[in-house]
Motif scaffolding. Structure first.
Motif, short mmCIF file in Angstrom:
data_model
loop_
_atom_site.label_atom_id
_atom_site.label_comp_id
_atom_site.label_asym_id
_atom_site.label_seq_id
_atom_site.Cartn_x
_atom_site.Cartn_y
_atom_site.Cartn_z
N ILE A 199 0.84 -1.20 0.00
CA ILE A 199 0.00 0.00 0.00
C ILE A 199 0.87 1.25 0.00
O ILE A 199 0.60 2.21 -0.73
N LEU A 200 1.92 1.23 0.79
CA LEU A 200 2.82 2.38 0.88
C LEU A 200 3.50 2.68 -0.45
O LEU A 200 3.70 3.84 -0.81
N THR A 201 3.84 1.64 -1.20
CA THR A 201 4.51 1.83 -2.49
C THR A 201 3.53 1.86 -3.66
O THR A 201 3.94 1.80 -4.82
N LEU A 202 2.25 1.95 -3.35
CA LEU A 202 1.19 2.02 -4.37
C LEU A 202 1.21 0.80 -5.30
O LEU A 202 0.97 0.91 -6.50
N GLY A 203 1.49 -0.35 -4.75
CA GLY A 203 1.45 -1.60 -5.50
C GLY A 203 2.75 -1.99 -6.17
O GLY A 203 2.84 -3.08 -6.74
N LEU A 204 3.74 -1.14 -6.15
CA LEU A 204 5.00 -1.46 -6.82
C LEU A 204 5.75 -2.61 -6.14
O LEU A 204 6.57 -3.27 -6.77
N PHE A 205 5.47 -2.84 -4.87
CA PHE A 205 6.14 -3.94 -4.17
C PHE A 205 5.70 -5.30 -4.72
O PHE A 205 6.39 -6.30 -4.51
N LEU A 206 4.61 -5.35 -5.45
CA LEU A 206 4.18 -6.60 -6.07
C LEU A 206 5.21 -7.09 -7.09
O LEU A 206 5.35 -8.30 -7.31
N PHE A 207 5.95 -6.16 -7.70
CA PHE A 207 7.04 -6.56 -8.59
C PHE A 207 8.12 -7.31 -7.82
O PHE A 207 8.70 -8.28 -8.33
N VAL A 208 8.38 -6.88 -6.61
CA VAL A 208 9.36 -7.57 -5.76
C VAL A 208 8.87 -8.97 -5.42
O VAL A 208 9.64 -9.93 -5.43
N ILE A 209 7.59 -9.09 -5.13
CA ILE A 209 7.01 -10.40 -4.83
C ILE A 209 7.14 -11.32 -6.05
O ILE A 209 7.48 -12.50 -5.92
N ASN A 210 6.89 -10.78 -7.24
CA ASN A 210 7.05 -11.58 -8.46
C ASN A 210 8.49 -12.04 -8.63
O ASN A 210 8.75 -13.18 -9.03
N TYR A 256 18.39 -21.35 -14.02
CA TYR A 256 19.28 -20.57 -13.18
C TYR A 256 19.00 -19.08 -13.35
O TYR A 256 18.88 -18.60 -14.47
N VAL A 257 18.89 -18.38 -12.24
CA VAL A 257 18.68 -16.93 -12.23
C VAL A 257 19.90 -16.32 -11.57
O VAL A 257 20.29 -16.70 -10.47
N ASN A 258 20.50 -15.34 -12.25
CA ASN A 258 21.75 -14.75 -11.80
C ASN A 258 21.62 -13.93 -10.53
O ASN A 258 22.50 -13.94 -9.70
N GLY A 259 20.54 -13.19 -10.36
CA GLY A 259 20.39 -12.36 -9.17
C GLY A 259 19.01 -11.77 -9.07
O GLY A 259 18.13 -12.04 -9.90
N PHE A 260 18.83 -10.93 -8.05
CA PHE A 260 17.51 -10.37 -7.78
C PHE A 260 17.04 -9.46 -8.91
O PHE A 260 15.89 -9.54 -9.35
N PHE A 261 17.91 -8.57 -9.39
CA PHE A 261 17.48 -7.62 -10.42
C PHE A 261 17.22 -8.32 -11.75
O PHE A 261 16.33 -7.91 -12.50
N THR A 262 17.93 -9.39 -12.02
CA THR A 262 17.64 -10.20 -13.20
C THR A 262 16.27 -10.85 -13.06
O THR A 262 15.49 -10.89 -14.01
N ALA A 263 15.97 -11.36 -11.86
CA ALA A 263 14.66 -11.96 -11.61
C ALA A 263 13.55 -10.92 -11.72
O ALA A 263 12.48 -11.20 -12.24
N LEU A 264 13.83 -9.70 -11.25
CA LEU A 264 12.84 -8.62 -11.33
C LEU A 264 12.55 -8.29 -12.79
O LEU A 264 11.38 -8.20 -13.19
#
Length: 117
Positions: free
Chosen positions: A59-70, A85-93
């Motif tokens: 709610i605080l990020t107006l739904g943008l945190f759902l990208f982090v959950i994905n 294989y996924v190299n890292g968090f930003f690649t997964a994002l």
């Protein structure tokens, strides 16, 4: 039947994205199908729990945190499936955002074909 087609289209999108992004490795098409199934199961069971637990941040990020959950779901799938294989968090994002876009386009084409019949 519709579920199987969606899973196969998701597997195709995973293969295409693995060729586009250097931080994602998928061994073969069968692995991509398994990834599609694992992501679907994680989205069905784990994602709702994560959404509820992180609701204030979402709610605080107006739904943008759902990208982090994905991205977390993609990282979990990378740990569960050998051959993915996924190299890292930003690649997964980035992978999760592009996968969502690809799936929307592919599933949209399915609906258009259905309307023409």
């Amino acid at each position: 039947m519709k579920l199987i087609v969606k899973l196969l289209l998701t597997a195709l999108a995973v293969l295409v994205l693995s060729n586009l992004l250097s931080g994602i490795v998928v061994d073969n098409y069968m692995t991509a199908v398994i990834i599609a199934v694992v992501i679907a199961v994680l989205n069905l069971f784990v994602r709702p729990i994560l959404v509820i637990l992180t609701l204030p941040v979402t709610i605080l990020t107006l739904g943008l945190f759902l990208f982090v959950i994905n991205a977390i779901i993609i990282l979990m799938a990378g740990k569960l499936v050998s051959g993915f294989y996924v190299n890292g968090f930003f690649t997964a994002l980035l992978f999760s955002v592009l996968l969502s876009i690809f799936r929307s386009v592919l599933f949209g084409m399915l609906k258009e074909e259905k309307k023409n019949r």
